[in-house]
Enzyme design. Structure first.
Site, short mmCIF file in Angstrom:
data_model
loop_
_atom_site.label_atom_id
_atom_site.label_comp_id
_atom_site.label_asym_id
_atom_site.label_seq_id
_atom_site.Cartn_x
_atom_site.Cartn_y
_atom_site.Cartn_z
N SER A 1 -1.72 3.39 -14.38
CA SER A 1 -1.22 3.93 -13.12
C SER A 1 -1.59 5.40 -12.97
O SER A 1 -1.59 5.92 -11.87
CB SER A 1 0.29 3.86 -13.02
OG SER A 1 0.85 2.92 -13.82
N HIS B 1 -5.50 -1.79 -10.34
CA HIS B 1 -4.11 -1.34 -10.41
C HIS B 1 -3.23 -2.28 -9.60
O HIS B 1 -3.24 -2.27 -8.37
CB HIS B 1 -4.02 0.11 -9.87
CG HIS B 1 -2.66 0.70 -10.00
ND1 HIS B 1 -2.07 1.43 -9.01
CD2 HIS B 1 -1.75 0.64 -11.00
CE1 HIS B 1 -0.87 1.81 -9.40
NE2 HIS B 1 -0.65 1.34 -10.60
N GLU C 1 -5.18 -1.97 -6.14
CA GLU C 1 -6.10 -0.85 -5.96
C GLU C 1 -7.25 -1.05 -6.94
O GLU C 1 -7.02 -1.17 -8.14
CB GLU C 1 -5.38 0.47 -6.27
CG GLU C 1 -4.33 0.84 -5.24
CD GLU C 1 -3.60 2.15 -5.57
OE1 GLU C 1 -2.96 2.70 -4.68
OE2 GLU C 1 -3.67 2.61 -6.74
N ASN D 1 0.50 5.67 -5.39
CA ASN D 1 1.38 6.58 -6.13
C ASN D 1 1.21 8.02 -5.69
O ASN D 1 2.14 8.82 -5.73
CB ASN D 1 1.14 6.47 -7.63
CG ASN D 1 1.81 5.23 -8.21
OD1 ASN D 1 2.64 4.62 -7.55
ND2 ASN D 1 1.43 4.85 -9.41
P1 NAD Z 1 5.12 -2.56 -21.19
O1 NAD Z 1 5.58 -1.54 -22.16
O2 NAD Z 1 6.11 -3.44 -20.54
O3 NAD Z 1 4.07 -3.53 -21.92
C1 NAD Z 1 2.98 -3.09 -22.69
C2 NAD Z 1 2.60 -4.21 -23.64
O4 NAD Z 1 1.41 -3.85 -24.30
C3 NAD Z 1 3.65 -4.46 -24.73
O5 NAD Z 1 4.02 -5.82 -24.75
C4 NAD Z 1 2.94 -4.06 -26.01
O6 NAD Z 1 3.31 -4.86 -27.12
C5 NAD Z 1 1.49 -4.26 -25.65
N1 NAD Z 1 0.60 -3.43 -26.45
C6 NAD Z 1 0.72 -2.12 -26.70
N2 NAD Z 1 -0.29 -1.71 -27.48
C7 NAD Z 1 -1.06 -2.77 -27.73
C8 NAD Z 1 -2.26 -2.97 -28.48
N3 NAD Z 1 -2.84 -1.98 -29.12
N4 NAD Z 1 -2.76 -4.21 -28.52
C9 NAD Z 1 -2.17 -5.22 -27.89
N5 NAD Z 1 -1.03 -5.10 -27.17
C10 NAD Z 1 -0.49 -3.88 -27.09
O7 NAD Z 1 4.25 -1.80 -20.11
P2 NAD Z 1 4.01 -2.19 -18.58
O8 NAD Z 1 5.10 -1.64 -17.75
O9 NAD Z 1 3.67 -3.61 -18.48
O10 NAD Z 1 2.73 -1.31 -18.25
C11 NAD Z 1 1.46 -1.65 -18.73
C12 NAD Z 1 0.41 -0.85 -17.98
O11 NAD Z 1 0.51 -1.10 -16.58
C13 NAD Z 1 0.54 0.64 -18.11
O12 NAD Z 1 -0.73 1.21 -18.14
C14 NAD Z 1 1.28 1.07 -16.86
O13 NAD Z 1 1.04 2.39 -16.49
C15 NAD Z 1 0.67 0.11 -15.88
N6 NAD Z 1 1.48 -0.15 -14.68
C16 NAD Z 1 2.82 -0.32 -14.77
C17 NAD Z 1 3.57 -0.59 -13.63
C18 NAD Z 1 5.07 -0.81 -13.71
O14 NAD Z 1 5.72 -0.78 -12.67
N7 NAD Z 1 5.61 -1.08 -14.89
C19 NAD Z 1 2.92 -0.72 -12.39
C20 NAD Z 1 1.55 -0.58 -12.33
C21 NAD Z 1 0.84 -0.30 -13.48
#
Ligand code: NAD
Length: 692
Positions: A412, A433, A445, A483
Site C-alpha cells: 500500500s 493494489h 490499482e 490512499n
Molecule cells: P497480514 O499481516 O494480515 O498478513 C501477512 C501475511 O504474510 C501473514 O500471514 C504472514 O505469515 C505472511 N508472511 C510474512 N512474511 C512472509 C514470508 N517471508 N513468507 C511467506 N509469508 C509471509 O497483512 P495484510 O493486512 O494482509 O497486508 C498484506 C499486504 O497488503 C501489505 O503489503 C499491506 O500493506 C497490503 N495491503 C493491506 C490492506 C489492508 O487493509 N490490510 C489493504 C491493501 C493492501
C-alpha cells in the site's frame, strides 16, 4: 443485424450485432422489419427471437443515454423502444424468446414483451437501470410485475437485483430452462405446446391481490425513504408501476417516458452515466496497444493474511486455480477455512449451486514450499508491509518461478522502485493494489513503474478484469491514488475532532454528503494502527500534509485500535458493532486541546463538509499535476470504487467541476489562509481555472 431463417414453419430471428448484440435504433428497426416479414409469410406458424447459445444481448446501447439529455430526445428514445416491443407483443403469431447469458435491462424488456420465454442455464436476469439513475423505459415497469408479481418485480426494478434461471423459472419470468445447445429445440417445443400468443400486458393474475400489492408498495416506500433524494429513479419507477396497475398500461408507459426524461434532467443521473463510461475507460492505456497480456492459467499468492486471503478468494471466484504460500502454517489453515466458510455461506443462502461451489474450492491449494508456486504465471505478494521482508520474498519468487512469470506486489505504501532493487528482471514487477476485503471491493490499482514492461502491465490489467474488477493504472508514487486522497481526508477528520467537532457530527456530515459511512466508523473498522503506519510513509513523502493529529496517535498508543480491540474513536459493546460515544476519546481530545491552548469551537455541518471534501479535491489536482493518474475520469472511477465517494456526485474531479473551478480555487485559497499549506491549490488547478 437480424438473421432470418424459416424451418419447419418456425421463423428464427437471430440478433446479429456483434460483439454484444447491443440494442440500437437500427436494431429495433431491423427487428420490426423482420417481424412484419414473418407475420406476412403464410408458411410461418410461430417466431423465435434469439441471440447466441450463451449470450442473447447486452441490452440497450448506453451511448443512447448520452444523446438523450434533452427532454424531447429522452421521451423519443423511450417511445421508440416501447413501440418496437409493443409490436412484438401485438404479433398475431406466437413469439418465443430463446435467451442466454446476462439478460439485462432492455434485453429483458424485449424478452418479457414476447409471449413465452425459454432460457439457457446458466443465465442471469436483472434490471440495472436504477443503478444508472434511470427508470426502465421500454415497458419493463409494466410487464415485469404482471409476469412475476409486484413484490419480486419491485425488488428487481428498485434494487437492480439479479436472479438466476432457476429462480426465473420459479417466478414465472421464463417458461422453460434448458442447456444452451437445446435452446432452439425447446423454443420450438414451447411454440407447439402453447395455444397461441399470451400477451404480457394483459396478464392480471399475479397483480390482482390488493393486500399483497399494498404490502409490496409499502416495502418499496420504505426503501425509497432510505435512498438519496438526488436520485429520483426509484420514485419514477414506482410512479410508473402504480399508474400501470391503478390506471392502464398505456398510462404507465407514458409515465416511463416522462420519468426517464425527468431522470435525465438531474445532475445525479448524468453523473452516474458519466461514471459508467469512466469505469470503462480506465483500462485503456496510452502506448500499450502493441503489448499483449500473457494468459494466466495458474496464479499464486504469497501471504495468507487478510489481504492474501481475500485475493485468493477473488481468484477462485473468477475460476482460476491459485496456490497460496505462507510461512505460517496456522495462517494458511485459517485463511483457507475463511474462504471455504464464505463460499459455503453463499451455498446456504441459495446464491451459489453446490457443484459450482465445490468446483471453485477445488481451485484453491496451499503450500509451505517455494517449489509449490513454481508453475504460476502470475504471483501476487501480500506479505507484511516491510521492505526487507518483501524484498526477500520477491527474491524467492524470482528463484522459484520461470523468468516470464509476472510478479505483482500488493504493497500500500512502499515504492515499487525500492522493491525492484536487487531483482534480476525488475521489468516484470508491477503493483496490484487490492482493497480490503479483496474479494468484494471492485477496484484494483495497477501500479506502473517507468521500467515495468508493457506486456507485464497488460497482463496485470487483463487479470484484474478477469477478476471482474476495475483496474486503474497509477504511476508509482507514494500512496498511489486512493490512499493519497483518503489519508488526508482521514487526517482532516481528526483535526476537526481536535478543534471541537463531535465524532458523530463529522461522520453524519459525510453520510449526508453521500459516503456509505463516515471517516471514523470506517477507520474503526480498518484499524487506527493502519492509519498511523500509512501516515508514517506518506507524511515523509508529502511534508505539506502536516502531522497526524495527536488524538489519533494517542488513541493508538492507548490500545484503542478500533473494532478489533473493542474501542477506537468509538466504543463497542462485545459482539456489537454499533459505534457508541467513547469517554477515552473525549478525554484524549480534551487533553490535546488543553496542551495546544485551544478553545474548542463549534464546527457546523457545512464547515465539516467543506473542509473534508476540499481536502480531497485539492489533493486530487496535485495527483493530476504529478501524472499519477492518466486521466481525470480515472480519478473519478477510483474515488467512487475505492473509497466510497458518492457515485451520484460523479467522483472527486467531476464534483470539483460541478462546484466550479473558480469556486474550488477561491475556497482552497481561503482554507490555506485559515488552516495552512495542506490546502495549497495545485498550479494545475490555477491553470485550468485560468483557461476557463
Ligand atoms: P497480514 O499481516 O494480515 O498478513 C501477512 C501475511 O504474510 C501473514 O500471514 C504472514 O505469515 C505472511 N508472511 C510474512 N512474511 C512472509 C514470508 N517471508 N513468507 C511467506 N509469508 C509471509 O497483512 P495484510 O493486512 O494482509 O497486508 C498484506 C499486504 O497488503 C501489505 O503489503 C499491506 O500493506 C497490503 N495491503 C493491506 C490492506 C489492508 O487493509 N490490510 C489493504 C491493501 C493492501
Amino acid at each position: 443485424m437480424i438473421d432470418y431463417t424459416v424451418t419447419g414453419g418456425v421463423c428464427v430471428l437471430r440478433l446479429d450485432a456483434p460483439p454484444l448484440n447491443m440494442i440500437t435504433f437500427g436494431l429495433l428497426d431491423a427487428l420490426r422489419g423482420a417481424l412484419r416479414r414473418a407475420s406476412g409469410e403464410p408458411g410461418v406458424r410461430g417466431i423465435v427471437i434469439t441471440g447466441g447459445p450463451d449470450h442473447f444481448s447486452a441490452g440497450a446501447d448506453v451511448a443512447l443515454l448520452r444523446a438523450a439529455t434533452r427532454a424531447e430526445d429522452a421521451i423519443r428514445t423511450s417511445r421508440l423502444f416501447q413501440e418496437a416491443f409493443q409490436e412484438v407483443e401485438d404479433s398475431a403469431k406466437p413469439v418465443v424468446a430463446a435467451v442466454a447469458g446476462r439478460m439485462m435491462g432492455s434485453a429483458l424488456e424485449l424478452a418479457v414483451a414476447c409471449h413465452y420465454r425459454v432460457s439457457a442455464r446458466p443465465a442471469r436476469f436483472s434490471m440495472p437501470e436504477v443503478t444508472l439513475g434511470i427508470n426502465p423505459g421500454a415497458g419493463g415497469t409494466q410487464r415485469l410485475p404482471r409476469l412475476v408479481g409486484l413484490e419480486a418485480a419491485l425488488r428487481m426494478l428498485l434494487a437492480g437485483e439479479a436472479i438466476d434461471a432457476d429462480r426465473a423459472l420459479a417466478l414465472g419470468l421464463v417458461d422453460a430452462v434448458c442447456d444452451g445447445d437445446e435452446l432452439l429445440d425447446r423454443a420450438r417445443a414451447v411454440l407447439e405446446s402453447r395455444p397461441g400468443p399470451r400477451r404480457t400486458s394483459r396478464l392480471t393474475e399475479k397483480v390482482q391481490d390488493a393486500a399483497a400489492n399494498d404490502a409490496a408498495f409499502e416495502e418499496a416506500g420504505k426503501r425509497l425513504a432510505r435512498g438519496r433524494p438526488e436520485i429520483i429513479a426509484p420514485k419514477k419507477i414506482l410512479e410508473a408501476v402504480r399508474a400501470g396497475l391503478d390506471e392502464s398500461v398505456e398510462t404507465g408507459l407514458v409515465k416511463e417516458q416522462t420519468g426517464f426524461a425527468e431522470c435525465m434532467d438531474t445532475l445525479a443521473t448524468r453523473n452516474l452515466i458519466y461514471l459508467f463510461f469512466a469505469t470503462r475507460e480506465t483500462g485503456k492505456i496510452d502506448g500499450l496497444a502493441g503489448d499483449r497480456p500473457t494468459g494466466v492459467a495458474r496464479a499464486a499468492v504469497i501471504g495468507m493474511g487478510s489481504m492474501g486471503t481475500g485475493i485468493a478468494h477473488a481468484v477462485i471466484l473468477a475460476g482460476v486455480p491459485v496456490v497460496v504460500l505462507d510461512a505460517d502454517a496456522t495462517a494458511l489453515a485459517r485463511g483457507a477455512e475463511r474462504i471455504r466458510a464464505s463460499v459455503r455461506k453463499r451455498v446456504d443462502e441459495g446464491k451459489l449451486a453446490t457443484d459450482r461451489a465445490d468446483g471453485m474450492l477445488a481451485l484453491l491449494s496451499t503450500t509451505a514450499e517455494w517449489q509449490g508456486v513454481a508453475d504460476a504465471d502470475l504471483v501476487i505478494e501480500a506479505v507484511f508491509e516491510d521492505v526487507p521482508v518483501k524484498r526477500a520474498v520477491i527474491g524467492r519468487i524470482e528463484a522459484a518461478c520461470r523468468p516470464g512469470a509476472v510478479i505483482a506486489s500488493n504493497t500500500s505504501t512502499i515504492s515499487l522502485d525500492v522493491l525492484a532493487e536487487g531483482m534480476h528482471r525488475p521489468e516484470r514487477l508491477v503493483g496490484m493494489h487490492f482493497f480490503n476485503p479483496a474479494h468484494r471491493m471492485p477496484l484494483v490499482e495497477v501500479i506502473r513503474r517507468d521500467a515495468t514492461a508493457g506486456g507485464v502491465l497488460a497482463t496485470a490489467l487483463a487479470f484484474a478484469k478477469r477478476l471482474r474488477k476495475t483496474p486503474v493504472v497509477v504511476r508509482n508514487r507514494e500512496g498511489f491514488l486512493v490512499n493519497r486522497l483518503f489519508l488526508p481526508y482521514l487526517k482532516e477528520a481528526f483535526r476537526l475532532l481536535e478543534e471541537g467537532a463531535q465524532a458523530q457530527a463529522i461522520d453524519a456530515a459525510m453520510v449526508e454528503f453521500g459516503f456509505p459511512m463516515g471517516p471514523f466508523v470506517l477507520i474503526d473498522m480498518a484499524g487506527l494502527d493502519i492509519l498511523v503506519m500509512t501516515d508514517r510513509f506518506l507524511s515523509r513523502a508529502f511534508p505539506r500534509h502536516g502531522p497526524l493529529s495527536q488524538v489519533a496517535v494517542r488513541l493508538v498508543d492507548g490500545g484503542h485500535l478500533g473494532q478489533k480491540t473493542g474501542s477506537g474513536v468509538y466504543r463497542y459493546e462485545k459482539g456489537d458493532r454499533t459505534p457508541l460515544p467513547s469517554e477515552a476519546t473525549g478525554r484524549i481530545v480534551a487533553q490535546v486541546q488543553q496542551e495546544a491552548g485551544r478553545t474548542p469551537r463549534d464546527v457546523g455541518t457545512d464547515g465539516i463538509t467543506r473542509r473534508l471534501v476540499l481536502r480531497m479535491v485539492g489533493e486530487a489536482f496535485h495527483v493530476m499535476a504529478e501524472g499519477v493518474a492518466q486521466r481525470e475520469s480515472d480519478l473519478d472511477a477510483a474515488t467512487v470504487l475505492g473509497m466510497g465517494f458518492p457515485g451520484f456526485r460523479g467522483g472527486v474531479m467531476k464534483h470539483a467541476r460541478d462546484l466550479g473551478l473558480s469556486k474550488v480555487l477561491a475556497d482552497l485559497e481561503s482554507l490555506t489562509a485559515q488552516c495552512g499549506e495542506r490546502f495549497l491549490p495545485s498550479g494545475l488547478l490555477r491553470e485550468m481555472e485560468g483557461a476557463g
